[in-house]
Design an enzyme around this catalytic site. Structure first.
Site, mmCIF file in Angstrom:
data_model
loop_
_atom_site.group_PDB
_atom_site.id
_atom_site.type_symbol
_atom_site.label_atom_id
_atom_site.label_comp_id
_atom_site.label_asym_id
_atom_site.label_seq_id
_atom_site.Cartn_x
_atom_site.Cartn_y
_atom_site.Cartn_z
ATOM 1 N N ARG A 199 56.913 75.720 84.312
ATOM 2 C CA ARG A 199 57.027 75.442 82.867
ATOM 3 C C ARG A 199 55.625 75.111 82.380
ATOM 4 O O ARG A 199 55.030 74.117 82.824
ATOM 5 C CB ARG A 199 57.977 74.269 82.623
ATOM 6 C CG ARG A 199 57.903 73.711 81.212
ATOM 7 C CD ARG A 199 59.039 72.771 80.890
ATOM 8 N NE ARG A 199 60.284 73.508 80.765
ATOM 9 C CZ ARG A 199 61.418 72.987 80.277
ATOM 10 N NH1 ARG A 199 61.450 71.736 79.870
ATOM 11 N NH2 ARG A 199 62.506 73.724 80.181
ATOM 12 N N HIS A 202 61.673 81.759 76.840
ATOM 13 C CA HIS A 202 62.480 80.895 77.712
ATOM 14 C C HIS A 202 63.580 81.779 78.327
ATOM 15 O O HIS A 202 64.759 81.641 78.023
ATOM 16 C CB HIS A 202 63.078 79.748 76.887
ATOM 17 C CG HIS A 202 63.555 78.589 77.706
ATOM 18 N ND1 HIS A 202 63.471 78.546 79.078
ATOM 19 C CD2 HIS A 202 64.142 77.408 77.343
ATOM 20 C CE1 HIS A 202 63.967 77.398 79.508
ATOM 21 N NE2 HIS A 202 64.385 76.694 78.490
ATOM 22 N N GLN A 253 66.793 80.399 80.036
ATOM 23 C CA GLN A 253 67.760 79.906 79.055
ATOM 24 C C GLN A 253 68.547 81.075 78.465
ATOM 25 O O GLN A 253 69.774 81.028 78.388
ATOM 26 C CB GLN A 253 67.009 79.150 77.940
ATOM 27 C CG GLN A 253 67.923 78.621 76.859
ATOM 28 C CD GLN A 253 68.806 77.474 77.344
ATOM 29 O OE1 GLN A 253 68.304 76.497 77.892
ATOM 30 N NE2 GLN A 253 70.106 77.589 77.154
ATOM 31 N N ASP A 304 68.152 75.452 67.759
ATOM 32 C CA ASP A 304 67.276 74.712 68.682
ATOM 33 C C ASP A 304 66.462 73.736 67.824
ATOM 34 O O ASP A 304 66.484 73.804 66.585
ATOM 35 C CB ASP A 304 66.371 75.716 69.427
ATOM 36 C CG ASP A 304 65.405 75.051 70.414
ATOM 37 O OD1 ASP A 304 65.682 73.909 70.840
ATOM 38 O OD2 ASP A 304 64.383 75.677 70.759
ATOM 39 N N CYS A 326 70.401 74.959 73.139
ATOM 40 C CA CYS A 326 69.816 74.875 74.482
ATOM 41 C C CYS A 326 69.589 73.428 74.910
ATOM 42 O O CYS A 326 69.403 73.169 76.096
ATOM 43 C CB CYS A 326 68.506 75.657 74.526
ATOM 44 S SG CYS A 326 67.330 75.091 73.297
ATOM 45 N N ARG A 363 72.824 77.378 83.249
ATOM 46 C CA ARG A 363 71.400 77.434 83.628
ATOM 47 C C ARG A 363 71.285 77.542 85.138
ATOM 48 O O ARG A 363 70.524 78.347 85.675
ATOM 49 C CB ARG A 363 70.656 76.171 83.154
ATOM 50 C CG ARG A 363 70.486 76.022 81.660
ATOM 51 C CD ARG A 363 69.584 77.077 81.084
ATOM 52 N NE ARG A 363 68.300 77.111 81.770
ATOM 53 C CZ ARG A 363 67.278 76.284 81.514
ATOM 54 N NH1 ARG A 363 67.370 75.416 80.540
ATOM 55 N NH2 ARG A 363 66.142 76.367 82.183
HETATM 56 N N1 NVA Z 1 62.003 75.144 71.834
HETATM 57 C C1 NVA Z 1 62.148 73.994 72.686
HETATM 58 C C2 NVA Z 1 63.049 74.284 73.841
HETATM 59 C C3 NVA Z 1 63.367 73.126 74.723
HETATM 60 C C4 NVA Z 1 64.253 73.450 75.894
HETATM 61 C C5 NVA Z 1 60.768 73.549 73.154
HETATM 62 O O1 NVA Z 1 59.946 74.388 73.526
HETATM 63 O O2 NVA Z 1 60.517 72.351 73.140
#
Ligand code: NVA
Length: 302
Positions: free
Chosen positions: A100, A127, A130, A221, A260, A288
């Site tokens: 990540r 992502h 996800q 989101d 998410c 997930r």
């Molecule tokens: N768009 C959000 C997703 C978190 C799982 C972020 O990048 O913080």
């Protein structure tokens, strides 16, 4: 498949196979209890995580593998030593890298220099783990995602990019509605347009919530993603008309709502809707683990 760092790397058939495998691992877990036996996976995080960290860790253990978490104790990636060298070192011991990161470029560099598979556990642009879990959840709920009407409403971000790209590959009709100036980048719109044409799906982007039309599922989101220092009070007025709530569900006829997580209740989604029976949020969270396991099993057997 050698890597899973962006949605467009996988073909429609490969994505369908991953979803099928994820569902099979979920339904017949004992059959796969040794599927990752002897495999060690490094999970590297530059940003906070609850679902991704835990679902990879426990998912890998369920399939007989071993995962090693690396947080930020070594400082920002690429500062103490080159990303290239981190990747080459990890490849000396591990069988796969899950990362990540803030910048997608870091994943590309890792994939270029590590001789082992690299999986994107969220970056600034995508992502994909996800999105795979989301399309697994939609397949389970609606039977198929082909011709399924799915709207994403809120901030154009990594999650919406992955949804519109993967959805367009899979033949779902994706509509993305964001406030003006917060839509997906033009390169992602162009890609989704082409992919939708190829799969026979419809793809639409708008900054007008009245363009939403009839939908089967609505996804939202956070309005402010990790790494974005915008203050919520500065964008609240602009984003409030894009809140996902009961009125929007009724207007569109949608029977499912998706998130998410983490959810910012009473901002992008109301508490009542998030907690309602229409919410797939915890199905997505569980999936997930199964979707990521499908990715790892596929990458490590290739
Ligand atoms: N768009 C959000 C997703 C978190 C799982 C972020 O990048 O913080």
């Amino acid at each position: 498949m050698k890597y899973f760092i962006k949605d467009t790397q996988a073909s429609k058939t490969e994505l369908e196979q991953l979803i099928k495998l994820a569902i099979d691992i979920k339904q017949n877990t004992p059959k796969y209890s040794q599927a990752l036996k002897g495999k060690s996976v490094v999970t590297l995080f530059e940003k906070p995580s609850l679902r991704t960290h835990v679902s990879f860790d426990i998912g890998i253990a369920k399939l007989g593998g071993h995962s090693l978490y690396i947080g930020q104790q070594n400082g920002q990636l690429g500062k103490r030593e080159r990303v290239k060298d981190v990747a080459k070192n990890l490849a000396c011991w591990a069988d796969a890298i899950v990362a990540r990161v803030f910048d997608h470029q870091v994943l590309q560099e890792m994939a270029q220099h590590a001789s082992i598979p690299v999986v994107n556990a969220l970056c600034d642009k995508y992502h994909p783990c996800q999105a795979l879990a989301d399309f697994q959840s939609l397949t389970e709920t609606f039977g198929t995602v082909e011709n399924l009407n799915l709207a994403y409403v809120g901030d154009g971000n990594n999650v919406s990019n992955s949804l519109m790209l993967m959805g367009s590959i899979l033949g779902a009709n994706v509509t993305v509605i964001t406030p003006q100036g917060h839509g997906p980048g033009s390169e992602f719109i162009e890609q989704a347009d082409k992919l939708a044409t190829a799969s026979g799906a419809k793809f639409k982007v708008s900054d007008n919530i009245d363009d939403i039309g009839e939908q089967q599922a609505i996804y939202t989101d956070t309005w402010i993603s990790m790494g974005d220092n915008t203050k919520v009070e500065d964008i609240l007025n602009k984003f409030m008309p894009f809140q996902v709530n009961d009125a929007l569900m009724t207007k569109t006829g949608a029977s499912a709502v998706m998130h998410c997580q983490p959810a910012h209740l009473e901002q992008e989604i109301t508490t009542a809707l998030f907690d309602s029976e229409k919410s797939l949020a915890f199905v997505q969270a569980e999936n997930r683990m199964w979707a990521q396991n499908a990715v790892l099993v596929t990458l490590l057997q290739d």
